[in-house]
Write a protein that holds these residues in place. Structure first.
Motif, PDB file in Angstrom:
ATOM      1  N   MET A 297     -49.620 -40.543  47.915  1.00 29.73           N
ATOM      2  CA  MET A 297     -48.618 -40.553  46.855  1.00 29.73           C
ATOM      3  C   MET A 297     -48.119 -41.968  46.561  1.00 29.73           C
ATOM      4  SD  MET A 297     -48.231 -37.520  45.573  1.00 29.73           S
ATOM      5  CE  MET A 297     -50.023 -37.469  45.717  1.00 29.73           C
ATOM      6  N   ALA A 298     -47.996 -42.778  47.599  1.00 27.92           N
ATOM      7  CA  ALA A 298     -47.587 -44.175  47.393  1.00 27.92           C
ATOM      8  C   ALA A 298     -48.645 -44.913  46.576  1.00 27.92           C
ATOM      9  CB  ALA A 298     -47.368 -44.864  48.742  1.00 27.92           C
ATOM     10  N   ASP A 299     -49.925 -44.650  46.877  1.00 30.86           N
ATOM     11  CA  ASP A 299     -51.005 -45.237  46.081  1.00 30.86           C
ATOM     12  C   ASP A 299     -50.952 -44.736  44.641  1.00 30.86           C
ATOM     13  OD1 ASP A 299     -52.063 -46.844  48.017  1.00 30.86           O
ATOM     14  OD2 ASP A 299     -53.947 -45.736  48.247  1.00 30.86           O
ATOM     15  N   LYS A 300     -50.701 -43.452  44.493  1.00 34.89           N
ATOM     16  CA  LYS A 300     -50.663 -42.856  43.148  1.00 34.89           C
ATOM     17  C   LYS A 300     -49.588 -43.518  42.297  1.00 34.89           C
ATOM     18  CE  LYS A 300     -50.798 -38.248  41.020  1.00 34.89           C
ATOM     19  NZ  LYS A 300     -52.220 -38.290  40.653  1.00 34.89           N
ATOM     20  N   ASN A 301     -48.456 -43.833  42.912  1.00 34.81           N
ATOM     21  CA  ASN A 301     -47.367 -44.496  42.179  1.00 34.81           C
ATOM     22  C   ASN A 301     -47.747 -45.907  41.757  1.00 34.81           C
ATOM     23  OD1 ASN A 301     -45.680 -42.269  42.382  1.00 34.81           O
ATOM     24  ND2 ASN A 301     -44.754 -42.959  44.305  1.00 34.81           N
ATOM     25  N   LYS A 302     -48.753 -46.466  42.427  1.00 32.87           N
ATOM     26  CA  LYS A 302     -49.244 -47.808  42.062  1.00 32.87           C
ATOM     27  C   LYS A 302     -50.515 -47.722  41.207  1.00 32.87           C
ATOM     28  CE  LYS A 302     -49.339 -48.933  46.463  1.00 32.87           C
ATOM     29  NZ  LYS A 302     -49.517 -49.684  47.740  1.00 32.87           N
ATOM     30  N   ASN A 303     -50.875 -46.500  40.786  1.00 31.46           N
ATOM     31  CA  ASN A 303     -52.108 -46.262  40.026  1.00 31.46           C
ATOM     32  C   ASN A 303     -53.347 -46.707  40.800  1.00 31.46           C
ATOM     33  OD1 ASN A 303     -50.869 -45.157  37.678  1.00 31.46           O
ATOM     34  ND2 ASN A 303     -50.272 -47.220  37.054  1.00 31.46           N
ATOM     35  N   VAL A 304     -53.326 -46.430  42.099  1.00 29.03           N
ATOM     36  CA  VAL A 304     -54.443 -46.780  42.980  1.00 29.03           C
ATOM     37  C   VAL A 304     -54.984 -45.503  43.603  1.00 29.03           C
ATOM     38  CG1 VAL A 304     -55.114 -47.999  45.087  1.00 29.03           C
ATOM     39  CG2 VAL A 304     -53.486 -49.050  43.500  1.00 29.03           C
ATOM     40  N   GLU A 305     -56.302 -45.436  43.736  1.00 30.54           N
ATOM     41  CA  GLU A 305     -56.935 -44.315  44.425  1.00 30.54           C
ATOM     42  C   GLU A 305     -57.900 -44.892  45.450  1.00 30.54           C
ATOM     43  OE1 GLU A 305     -60.093 -41.191  42.894  1.00 30.54           O
ATOM     44  OE2 GLU A 305     -58.063 -40.597  42.235  1.00 30.54           O
ATOM     45  N   ALA A 306     -57.715 -44.537  46.713  1.00 31.30           N
ATOM     46  CA  ALA A 306     -58.563 -45.070  47.778  1.00 31.30           C
ATOM     47  C   ALA A 306     -60.023 -44.738  47.518  1.00 31.30           C
ATOM     48  CB  ALA A 306     -58.118 -44.513  49.127  1.00 31.30           C
ATOM     49  N   VAL A 307     -60.895 -45.592  48.000  1.00 35.38           N
ATOM     50  CA  VAL A 307     -62.312 -45.502  47.671  1.00 35.38           C
ATOM     51  C   VAL A 307     -62.910 -44.138  48.028  1.00 35.38           C
ATOM     52  CG1 VAL A 307     -62.949 -46.618  49.867  1.00 35.38           C
ATOM     53  CG2 VAL A 307     -64.573 -46.615  47.952  1.00 35.38           C
TER      54      VAL A 307
END
Length: 367
Positions: A297-307
């Motif tokens: 969710m923290a990644d999602k808030n940064k518009n990031v998706e782990a590889v």
């Protein structure tokens, strides 16, 4: 001489009244002291008695608690004696630097372990996600699980699905149960994959903790092909990915972008763990999945998706929260990777499939 007597008379006259007052007060002070001493002694005796009573009560509670612990006593068994200088396997690593065993064929005695876990009255929950067209894998998965998974133990198959009506009608053995759990569908398969951590975390807290002792979390597009039993159970376990069992850490497909919560530096990491097979006690699985979900969710808030979505976050978790047991590639294998000599068993196999057909809702044909 006269001067000395005169001086004594003056002092005597000066301090006569205070002296008389003091002599009168002295008995009262002595009585007061004796009363206080008596009171203090009484109070101390009461406090001492209370402490002794509480101590006895607490001691009795502890004794009752310890006396109520189940006793695990193995029956008579005949098996090969272990030898200090003859390890069962010397071709593979069987112990990590943090003393977590790596489970391979010939490194354990399932008969002994089964007896220990039966006496503990162990129950196991198996979580699988069958969303959209992935329900097509349920029939073979459940049939092979009934043959090979935790044979002789109580099992609940927790099936997360958006189509509970599509769950096949399979008769399971006594002590085993199929439990459908309706969940939301998502348009992207990556989103479905990442949401698994959220759903397992939620149900661990709300339901699983009250129903089972251990959770085993696996992919549904698989089949059991040999015994998978209580030898895998531990506080928290992961499985070595079959594509990276011999790779150096620099070759692991960890998330390497600093911006992601799943980031792992190139000089860290022990193994590359598969997202399709992990587990442990309900409490430890809850902590693992909650931590991974929060990072996603923290990644999602940064518009990031782990590889590699939740698998990347699982690997980050295991770098800093070492698993207490590790499953070898025997427990997650793909026949496309061949038949290496060290692999004595293939316990859990990938089912051949057309990924595009599954994810893009085309026709699916399983081999």
């Amino acid at each position: 001489m006269d001067y000395g007597r005169k001086r004594i008379r003056e002092l005597s006259s000066k301090y006569r009244i205070p002296l008389i007052f003091g002599l009168c007060l002295l008995p009262s002070l002595m009585l007061g002291y004796l009363w206080q001493a008596s009171k203090g002694s009484w109070l101390n005796s009461k406090i001492s008695l209370l402490c002794e009573t509480q101590s006895f009560s607490f001691h009795r509670y502890k004794t009752d608690l310890l006396d109520g612990l189940p006793e695990i006593e193995l029956p008579r068994m005949v098996y090969t004696k272990p030898h200090i200088f003859k390890p069962p396997r010397n071709d593979v690593l069987t112990m990590t630097p943090w003393y977590a065993p790596i489970i391979w064929e010939r490194t354990f005695n399932l008969e002994i372990l089964n007896e220990q876990f039966r006496q503990r009255n162990t129950s196991i929950g198996l979580t699988i996600f069958a969303i959209k067209k992935y329900v097509v894998f349920l029939q073979r998965f459940l049939e092979t699980a009934e043959t090979y998974f935790m044979v002789g133990h109580r099992v609940k198959y927790y099936i997360f699905t958006d189509r509970p009506e599509a769950i096949p009608n399979i008769t399971v053995k006594e002590g085993r149960e199929i439990v459908p759990l309706r969940v939301q569908n998502y348009p992207r398969w990556q989103e479905i994959s990442m949401r698994r951590m959220e759903m397992i975390s939620h149900y661990s807290q709300q339901r699983f903790i009250h129903e089972v002792g251990f959770l085993v979390c696996v992919d549904v597009d698989m089949r059991f092909s040999d015994s998978v039993g209580v030898e895998i159970l531990s506080e928290v376990f992961g499985t070595i990915h079959p594509g990276f069992y011999a790779a150096e850490r620099q070759a692991f497909t960890y998330e390497r972008r600093l911006i992601s919560e799943a980031y792992i530096p190139r000089d860290e990491g022990d193994f590359y763990y598969a997202g399709g097979f992990f587990g442990g006690t309900v409490a430890e699985v809850y902590k693992l999945t909650k931590k991974c979900h929060e990072a996603i969710m923290a990644d999602k808030n940064k518009n990031v998706e782990a590889v590699w979505q939740e698998e990347s976050h699982l690997n980050k978790y295991f770098v800093y929260h070492k698993p207490t047991k590790i499953l070898s590639p025997e427990y997650l294998w793909d026949n496309n990777l061949g038949n290496p000599q060290f692999l004595k068993k293939k316990r859990f196999l990938a089912v051949p499939k057309n990924h595009a057909a599954i994810r893009n809702k085309r026709n699916l044909h399983l081999k």
